[in-house]
Design an enzyme around this catalytic site. Structure first.
Site, PDB file in Angstrom:
ATOM      1  N   LYS A 166       0.733  -1.111  -0.099  1.00 29.82           N
ATOM      2  CA  LYS A 166       0.039  -0.118   0.052  1.00 29.82           C
ATOM      3  C   LYS A 166       0.670   1.370   0.007  1.00 29.82           C
ATOM      4  CE  LYS A 166      -3.375  -0.727  -0.720  1.00 29.82           C
ATOM      5  NZ  LYS A 166      -3.813  -1.316  -1.968  1.00 29.82           N
ATOM      6  N   THR A 167       2.005   1.352  -0.436  1.00 32.19           N
ATOM      7  CA  THR A 167       2.970   2.496  -0.441  1.00 32.19           C
ATOM      8  C   THR A 167       3.177   2.948  -1.837  1.00 32.19           C
ATOM      9  OG1 THR A 167       4.963   1.088  -0.494  1.00 32.19           O
ATOM     10  CG2 THR A 167       4.186   1.782   1.812  1.00 32.19           C
ATOM     11  N   GLY A 168       2.612   2.307  -2.918  1.00 31.74           N
ATOM     12  CA  GLY A 168       2.611   2.644  -4.006  1.00 31.74           C
ATOM     13  C   GLY A 168       3.314   1.649  -5.130  1.00 31.74           C
ATOM     14  N   THR A 184       2.701  -1.046  -6.909  1.00 31.65           N
ATOM     15  CA  THR A 184       2.224  -1.212  -8.071  1.00 31.65           C
ATOM     16  C   THR A 184       2.566  -0.038  -9.357  1.00 31.65           C
ATOM     17  OG1 THR A 184       0.370  -2.309  -6.997  1.00 31.65           O
ATOM     18  CG2 THR A 184       0.284  -2.234  -9.448  1.00 31.65           C
ATOM     19  N   SER A 243      -4.765   2.743   4.212  1.00 34.81           N
ATOM     20  CA  SER A 243      -5.119   2.245   2.917  1.00 34.81           C
ATOM     21  C   SER A 243      -5.202   0.893   2.989  1.00 34.81           C
ATOM     22  CB  SER A 243      -3.741   2.754   2.149  1.00 34.81           C
ATOM     23  OG  SER A 243      -3.748   2.045   0.811  1.00 34.81           O
ATOM     24  N   GLY A 299      -5.496   3.707  -5.656  1.00 35.46           N
ATOM     25  CA  GLY A 299      -6.099   5.205  -5.992  1.00 35.46           C
ATOM     26  C   GLY A 299      -7.314   5.091  -5.715  1.00 35.46           C
ATOM     27  N   ARG A 300      -7.941   4.464  -4.564  1.00 36.38           N
ATOM     28  CA  ARG A 300      -9.169   4.418  -4.230  1.00 36.38           C
ATOM     29  C   ARG A 300      -9.614   5.382  -3.594  1.00 36.38           C
ATOM     30  NH1 ARG A 300      -7.838  -1.071  -2.334  1.00 36.38           N
ATOM     31  NH2 ARG A 300      -8.906  -2.551  -3.709  1.00 36.38           N
ATOM     32  N   LYS A 301     -11.071   5.742  -3.731  1.00 39.97           N
ATOM     33  CA  LYS A 301     -11.700   6.946  -3.027  1.00 39.97           C
ATOM     34  C   LYS A 301     -12.276   6.413  -1.823  1.00 39.97           C
ATOM     35  CE  LYS A 301     -11.730   9.684  -7.175  1.00 39.97           C
ATOM     36  NZ  LYS A 301     -10.257   9.666  -7.505  1.00 39.97           N
ATOM     37  N   TYR A 302     -11.891   7.099  -0.637  1.00 38.94           N
ATOM     38  CA  TYR A 302     -12.524   6.815   0.589  1.00 38.94           C
ATOM     39  C   TYR A 302     -12.309   7.995   1.557  1.00 38.94           C
ATOM     40  CZ  TYR A 302      -7.676   5.210   0.865  1.00 38.94           C
ATOM     41  OH  TYR A 302      -6.183   5.213   0.949  1.00 38.94           O
TER      42      TYR A 302
HETATM   43  P1  A3P Z   1      -4.997   4.063  -2.197  1.00 37.55           P
HETATM   44  O1  A3P Z   1      -5.659   2.900  -3.085  1.00 37.55           O
HETATM   45  O2  A3P Z   1      -5.215   3.753  -0.878  1.00 37.55           O
HETATM   46  O3  A3P Z   1      -5.010   5.252  -2.509  1.00 37.55           O
HETATM   47  P2  A3P Z   1       0.320  -0.537  -3.580  1.00 37.55           P
HETATM   48  O4  A3P Z   1       0.481  -0.599  -5.175  1.00 37.55           O
HETATM   49  O5  A3P Z   1       1.534  -0.905  -2.986  1.00 37.55           O
HETATM   50  O6  A3P Z   1      -0.706  -1.835  -2.990  1.00 37.55           O
HETATM   51  O7  A3P Z   1      -0.307   0.861  -3.118  1.00 37.55           O
HETATM   52  C1  A3P Z   1      -1.385   1.402  -3.665  1.00 37.55           C
HETATM   53  C2  A3P Z   1      -1.177   2.724  -3.241  1.00 37.55           C
HETATM   54  O8  A3P Z   1      -0.442   3.338  -4.284  1.00 37.55           O
HETATM   55  C3  A3P Z   1      -2.694   3.486  -3.351  1.00 37.55           C
HETATM   56  O9  A3P Z   1      -3.366   3.541  -2.350  1.00 37.55           O
HETATM   57  C4  A3P Z   1      -2.254   4.924  -4.068  1.00 37.55           C
HETATM   58  O10 A3P Z   1      -2.427   6.108  -3.241  1.00 37.55           O
HETATM   59  C5  A3P Z   1      -0.512   4.820  -4.196  1.00 37.55           C
HETATM   60  N1  A3P Z   1      -0.284   5.467  -5.595  1.00 37.55           N
HETATM   61  C6  A3P Z   1       0.889   5.963  -5.763  1.00 37.55           C
HETATM   62  N2  A3P Z   1       1.035   6.587  -7.046  1.00 37.55           N
HETATM   63  C7  A3P Z   1       0.118   5.890  -7.622  1.00 37.55           C
HETATM   64  C8  A3P Z   1      -0.441   6.002  -9.238  1.00 37.55           C
HETATM   65  N3  A3P Z   1       0.379   6.647 -10.099  1.00 37.55           N
HETATM   66  N4  A3P Z   1      -1.547   5.555  -9.498  1.00 37.55           N
HETATM   67  C9  A3P Z   1      -2.440   4.811  -8.470  1.00 37.55           C
HETATM   68  N5  A3P Z   1      -1.898   4.508  -7.246  1.00 37.55           N
HETATM   69  C10 A3P Z   1      -0.767   5.253  -7.003  1.00 37.55           C
END
Ligand code: A3P
Length: 325
Positions: free
Chosen positions: A57-59, A61, A155, A277-280
């Site tokens: 959950k730090t980005g 992906t 997150s 990049g969920r909305k919550y």
């Molecule tokens: P949220 O969905 O809570 O906002 P991971 O891939 O490690 O699971 O991390 C998911 C998080 O990556 C998302 O958490 C989002 O905030 C973050 N993120 C950072 N850069 C992003 C991007 N370019 N597109 C989508 N999410 C991104």
């Protein structure tokens, strides 16, 4: 001299040496005796040069997808078992052995200039991983992405809710993080899984027992989100990969997604899916205050660790420590 049929012999062996039941795979090419008996058809080049270790959950992906745009960087194939990530070093798959792991990587066309990697976000905080990773990949580079651990925890909780985890649906985030020792087991498990990965210094110190600090790169996840091109430049220099790929051309900000995305033909954005990049709703202020307190000492430890290594402090860490002092 007495012996037994192979299976019985193996059973006998593990009775005598029970501690050897848990294997520790090493690179067969790093030891002449192993290399000599390693099949001629096999290569040691189907292994990653670097790992993106998380935490979740730090980005990670987004980072994974940006890395794969680089002409000299190749990701592992995705796992049919765990969806995307291989999760070799942290889970039961480790016992499948290194041939199983190597099958996730293509044969590099040029082993010295191709950079293969895999991203498994649970590696960061799973106790056994640094030791296992260092045994097989002693020269690998390690990339961790850190955001404010309070936001990471939130997150992660939202992620569990989106996956219909009953305990995450039943309890509010505030209830999860503030639950006391007498709470139900399921609540305490949820609490631990949301809070523990954010104790960054503890986990990083474990990695540093097995890898030199120059092998480890810490990405400011807040900056990865706001200025990915700059972060990607830093990563390329750390890896020593060439050519330096210009991410300012390759990425574009998508207003409706609110995130940076890949720029594809016709200057259109290709973003990550809905689960990234969920909305919550924003975290409640009292929960944030609780977590600032919870993480204060851990963040101080991280500050000391980064200072010791001579690394720049992530902006979120400076802000968090200022607001909690
Ligand atoms: P949220 O969905 O809570 O906002 P991971 O891939 O490690 O699971 O991390 C998911 C998080 O990556 C998302 O958490 C989002 O905030 C973050 N993120 C950072 N850069 C992003 C991007 N370019 N597109 C989508 N999410 C991104």
């Amino acid at each position: 001299l007495q012996t037994l049929p192979p299976l019985e012999l193996a059973e006998k062996y593990f009775q005598i040496f029970p501690e050897e039941r848990d294997p520790l795979w090493q690179n067969p090419c790093h030891d002449k005796r192993h290399k000599d008996i390693w099949s001629k058809e096999k290569t040691c080049d189907r292994l990653p040069k670097f790992l993106v270790i998380g935490p979740q959950k730090t980005g990670t992906t987004a980072l994974h997808s940006f890395l794969t745009l680089h002409p000299a960087i190749t990701s592992s194939f995705s796992s049919p078992v765990t969806f995307e990530e291989i999760q070799f070093f942290n889970g039961p798959s480790y016992h499948n052995g290194i041939d199983w792991y190597m099958d996730f990587f293509p044969f590099p066309s040029n082993a010295s200039t191709d950079f293969m990697f895999e991203k498994s976000a649970n590696y960061f905080d799973t106790e056994v991983v640094p030791k296992r990773a260092a045994a097989l990949l002693p020269r690998a580079k390690i990339i961790a992405v850190l955001i404010n651990p309070a936001d990471r925890a939130y997150s992660w909780y939202q992620h569990q809710r989106a996956h219909q985890d009953p305990s995450a649906i039943n309890y509010t985030f505030h209830q999860v993080v503030t639950a006391g020792q007498s709470s139900s087991k399921e609540l305490l498990v949820l609490q631990s899984r949301s809070l523990k990965p954010g104790e960054y210094a503890t986990h990083l110190e474990r990695w540093l027992l097995h890898f030199q600090s120059k092998q480890v790169h810490i990405v400011d996840g807040a900056m990865l989100r706001s200025n990915p091109a700059l972060v990607m430049e830093g990563i390329q220099r750390f890896l020593g990969v060439t050519p330096i790929f210009n991410y300012t051309q390759a990425l574009m900000f998508d207003e409706s997604k609110g995130f940076w995305c890949q720029r594809i033909e016709g200057s259109r954005p290709k973003c990550l899916g809905k689960s990234k990049g969920r909305k919550y709703p924003e975290m409640a202020p009292e929960t944030r205050a609780f977590l600032t307190e919870y993480y204060r000492e851990h963040n101080m430890e991280l500050l000391r660790l980064l200072n010791r290594l001579g690394l720049t402090l992530p902006s979120w860490l400076r802000e968090e420590l200022q607001s909690s002092s």
